[in-house]
Design an enzyme around this catalytic site. Structure first.
Site, PDB file in Angstrom:
ATOM      1  N   CYS A  86     -28.790 -20.817  82.174  1.00  0.00           N
ATOM      2  CA  CYS A  86     -28.213 -20.240  80.713  1.00  0.00           C
ATOM      3  C   CYS A  86     -28.817 -19.294  80.299  1.00  0.00           C
ATOM      4  CB  CYS A  86     -27.951 -21.673  79.898  1.00  0.00           C
ATOM      5  SG  CYS A  86     -26.918 -21.192  78.548  1.00  0.00           S
ATOM      6  N   HIS A 203     -25.321 -25.921  83.030  1.00  0.00           N
ATOM      7  CA  HIS A 203     -26.623 -27.051  82.821  1.00  0.00           C
ATOM      8  C   HIS A 203     -26.617 -28.133  83.679  1.00  0.00           C
ATOM      9  CE1 HIS A 203     -28.084 -24.840  79.041  1.00  0.00           C
ATOM     10  NE2 HIS A 203     -26.903 -24.598  78.819  1.00  0.00           N
ATOM     11  N   GLU A 205     -29.173 -29.872  84.090  1.00  0.00           N
ATOM     12  CA  GLU A 205     -29.915 -31.086  83.439  1.00  0.00           C
ATOM     13  C   GLU A 205     -29.282 -31.744  82.479  1.00  0.00           C
ATOM     14  OE1 GLU A 205     -29.858 -28.153  82.420  1.00  0.00           O
ATOM     15  OE2 GLU A 205     -30.039 -27.710  80.292  1.00  0.00           O
TER      16      GLU A 205
END
Lengths: 233, 82
Positions: A86, A203, A205
Site C-alpha cells: 500500500c 494488504h 497482513e
C-alpha cells in the site's frame, strides 16, 4: 530468518505486519525506525501501509529522503527482499525502486474493501508457494491506488513480466468491472526486473487469520520464508 | 526572489478530480466549460538568491527532484522580485 518492518512517522499497518509475521506465522520480526540506515541481519524488509509524512505533497514523496530508504536502496541492490504494501508500494514508486506512479482512485474515494487478485507469476520470492492464475481474496484500503505508467514503461513491464497481481473476479477473470480504482490494466502489484522488490496495493497482513475473513495473505509471507530457506524459488 | 510553481498532470494523464469539477460546474449551469484540469500551486521564497539564472536553476532542480513527479506531472513557474 528475520523480517524487518519499517516504521515511518505516519505508518499505521506496521503493527499489523509485525503481528501477522510474529504472532500469527511465528517468524522473527523486528521494527526498524525510519532514522536507521543499517539493515544488516535482516532477510526481508517490509514497508508497511499508512500515511507516511501525512501523504504531504504526494504519497511517499517525502519519505524517500529518510535515512532508512538509503538503507533499503542498498539492501535491494544487494539482492535483499523488499515488500512494499500500500503506502509502501507508493514509497517504492516515488523512490524509483519500481517504475510508474500512483494516481488518485478513479472514483475519488478512499476504498476499503475485500477484492480479488489473480496471481500472474509464481516464480518470484513472494509468490513461489502460489500457482499462476490462482486468485487471492485480500483487502485494499487506499485513496491513491490507481497505478499509472506511460506506454513505454508499460511495454517494458510486460516485456520483463513484472506484473505480479491483477484485480480480477473471484474466478480469475481480469476485466474493467473488477478494477476497483482505475488502475492501468488492473495492475495491483509489480516487481522489479530482478524480482527481489515487490510493491502491492492489497494488504496481505490483514488477511492471515480466518477470523478476519481470509487467510490468503499468509501465502505471500510463507512464500518469502520458503524462498529464503531454499524450499521455494 | 520568490517563485510560484504550478504543478499539473501531464497531458494524456486522466484527471478524475478535474472531471468531477467539470461535472459540478455543468450542474451549476456553466455549460460553457469544456474541460477542467486540477493542479497545485507551490510558492517558494528563496533566501539570498538575487540572480535570475541561479533562481531558475534552483527551482527546476527542486521540481525535478521533489516538487513534481515526472512520471505523471509537468511543472511551470514564474519568478518575482521582492
Amino acid at each position: 530468518m528475520k523480517f524487518g518492518v519499517v516504521v515511518f512517522p505516519g505508518s499505521n499497518c506496521d503493527q499489523d505486519c509485525h503481528w501477522a509475521l510474529g504472532r500469527v506465522l511465528g517468524h522473527e520480526a523486528e521494527y526498524v525506525w525510519y532514522q536507521e540506515e543499517d539493515l544488516t541481519g535482516l532477510d526481508c524488509v517490509i514497508l508497511p501501509g499508512g500515511f507516511s509524512y501525512g501523504d504531504y505533497l504526494r504519497p511517499g514523496a517525502l519519505v524517500r529522503f529518510s535515512p532508512v530508504m538509503e538503507g533499503v536502496r542498498r539492501f535491494a541492490q544487494g539482492g535483499g527482499l523488499v515488500l512494499g504494501i500500500c503506502n509502501g508500494f507508493q514509497i517504492l514508486l516515488e523512490a524509483g525502486l519500481l517504475p510508474g506512479a500512483m494516481m488518485r482512485n478513479k472514483n475519488l474515494r478512499f476504498i476499503c474493501q475485500y477484492v480479488h487478485v489473480r496471481v500472474e507469476r509464481s516464480d518470484t520470492p513472494f509468490t513461489c508457494l502460489l500457482k499462476k492464475g490462482e486468485v487471492l481474496k485480500i483487502p485494499i484500503a487506499h485513496m491513491e491506488g490507481n497505478y499509472f505508467a506511460d506506454e513505454a514503461t508499460l511495454a517494458q513491464l510486460k516485456a520483463h513480466d513484472q506484473v505480479v497481481f491483477r484485480y480480477s473476479s473471484p474466478g480469475g477473470e481480469v476485466a474493467e468491472e473488477y478494477n476497483p480504482n482505475g488502475s492501468l490494466e488492473n495492475i495491483a502489484g509489480i516487481c522489479n526486473r530482478e524480482g527481489n522488490v515487490l510493491g502491492m496495493m492489497p494488504h496481505p497482513e490483514r488477511c492471515c487469520e480466518a477470523i478476519l475473513g481470509s487467510e490468503d495473505g499468509r501465502m505471500i509471507f510463507e512464500s518469502i520464508v520458503a524462498h529464503l530457506t531454499g524450499v521455494g524459488v | 526572489m520568490k517563485a510560484r510553481i504550478i504543478v499539473t498532470l501531464k497531458r494524456g494523464v486522466l484527471d478524475p478530480q478535474g472531471k468531477a469539477v467539470r461535472g459540478a460546474l455543468s450542474n451549476l449551469g456553466f455549460n460553457q466549460v469544456k474541460n477542467v484540469r486540477v493542479g497545485k500551486v507551490i510558492d517558494v521564497d528563496l533566501n539570498g538568491v538575487e540572480d535570475e539564472a541561479q533562481a531558475r536553476a534552483l527551482i527546476e532542480d527542486m521540481c525535478r527532484k521533489l516538487l513534481a513527479n515526472p512520471v505523471i506531472e509537468d511543472f511551470s513557474y514564474t519568478l518575482e522580485d521582492e
